[in-house]
Design a protein around this motif. Structure first.
Motif, short mmCIF file in Angstrom:
data_model
loop_
_atom_site.label_atom_id
_atom_site.label_comp_id
_atom_site.label_asym_id
_atom_site.label_seq_id
_atom_site.Cartn_x
_atom_site.Cartn_y
_atom_site.Cartn_z
N LYS A 267 0.82 -1.22 0.00
CA LYS A 267 0.00 0.00 0.00
C LYS A 267 0.85 1.27 0.00
O LYS A 267 0.37 2.33 -0.39
N ILE A 268 2.09 1.17 0.44
CA ILE A 268 2.96 2.35 0.52
C ILE A 268 4.16 2.20 -0.40
O ILE A 268 5.20 2.84 -0.18
N ILE A 269 4.03 1.42 -1.46
CA ILE A 269 5.18 1.03 -2.26
C ILE A 269 5.92 2.24 -2.86
O ILE A 269 7.15 2.27 -2.88
N GLU A 270 5.20 3.24 -3.36
CA GLU A 270 5.88 4.39 -3.96
C GLU A 270 6.60 5.21 -2.89
O GLU A 270 7.71 5.71 -3.13
N PHE A 271 5.98 5.37 -1.73
CA PHE A 271 6.64 6.07 -0.62
C PHE A 271 7.88 5.29 -0.19
O PHE A 271 8.94 5.85 0.07
#
Length: 323
Positions: A267-271
């Motif tokens: 869910k936070i892969i880009e961050f």
């Protein structure tokens, strides 16, 4: 006629159920139930089986808890049961219960390249062990290796290993954590509740009052870039996610790769890509050179635990138990 077995992946918050085609391992009829809606695992299982109207005689359950002498006492939910008693209660011929990250480990060889996102490092070193870990309600860990061409999975409770500050600038946060929590361990920081723990400790260390008390809200604001406190919280979380992964890699020389599972990382892969994750992973002093080439992957597959439970039922249980 298709013969099905029941597979389940039970975490501290949700219980995932599915049917596994015993012939080819295909997973179908997936349903996700909230654990809090049922008094026991048996109740949740009966509810699911009633919805699929299928006669089931074999099952494999992947569960987020240690398994000792057939007894399961889940640390993050009130569910408790004994394997033999549950087998009788559900009228099963065969019931296998394995650790949830053990199941994910069995799924690893079946994942497609599209199921993985790489976070730095080079190519995996063939023949070397792997480690699979990841935050959710708790923090799961398992290792894999190959012995005489046989794929071996080693379950672990390393998510409960103690942790602490590595640099002076982290001391104010940990000072607050030690006031809030008696035993600061891996999952104190690297879990859904860990995001809240970090946020509260960070705000208190800045002599202010915390505003948010739910990991989803803190994460939402961090990803939107609309709250610097939440951004700092999530970056701290990612750094410790990496730091813990680096410790795991050193513990068994897992040059074959480090894999992150669980519901949070995708869910936070880009961050995560832009965070201090890799810095934390390699931050090991004189041992940093050992970790720089080690590849890290985030598992993006939605249900690796169900996939692995099916593999265990069809392949491992047959070899070990003749079922």
């Amino acid at each position: 006629m298709i013969q099905y077995a029941l597979v389940a992946d039970i975490g501290g918050t949700n219980a995932r159920f599915a049917l596994c085609d015993k012939q080819n391992g295909a997973i179908s009829h997936i349903d996700v139930l909230a654990g809090a809606d049922f008094a026991s695992f048996a109740d949740a299982t009966r509810h699911y089986l009633g919805s699929v109207s299928c006669k089931i005689k074999q099952a494999c359950i992947a569960i987020a808890a240690p398994i000792k002498d057939g007894y399961i006492n889940m640390p993050n939910t009130p569910w408790q049961f004994h394997v033999d008693e549950l087998k009788q209660e559900l009228a099963l011929d065969a019931l296998f219960v394995i650790n949830d990250f053990e199941a994910i480990s069995y799924a690893l060889p079946m994942l497609e390249p599209s199921d993985l996102v790489k976070l730095g490092g080079d190519k995996p070193l063939k023949g070397s062990p792997n480690v699979i870990y990841g935050p959710g309600t708790g923090l799961g860990v398992a290792y894999t290796t190959t012995v005489n061409d046989q794929y071996i999975v080693l379950p672990s409770e390393t998510g409960h290993a103690k942790t602490g500050p590595l640099h002076k600038d982290e001391l104010p946060v940990f000072t607050q954590l030690f006031k809030m929590i008696e035993d600061v361990e891996g999952q104190t920081l690297i879990s859904g509740q860990g995001i809240v723990n970090i946020y509260r400790a960070l705000i208190l260390s800045r002599n202010r009052t915390p505003v948010y008390d739910h990991p989803a809200k803190i994460t939402e604001l961090a990803l939107a870039g609309s709250c610097q406190d939440c951004i700092d919280t999530l970056d701290f979380f990612c750094c410790y996610l990496g730091r813990f992964g680096g410790d795991l890699a050193l513990s068994l020389n897992t040059w074959g790769g480090v894999y992150i599972a669980g519901g949070i990382a995708p869910k936070i892969i880009e961050f995560l890509k832009q965070s201090r994750f890799r810095q934390g992973f390699e931050d090991k002093g004189k041992q940093s050179d050992l970790l720089r080439p080690v590849p890290v992957y985030v598992i993006m597959h939605h249900n690796p635990g169900l996939l692995g439970a099916g593999f265990y039922l069809r392949e491992i249980a047959v070899q070990c138990c003749g079922n």
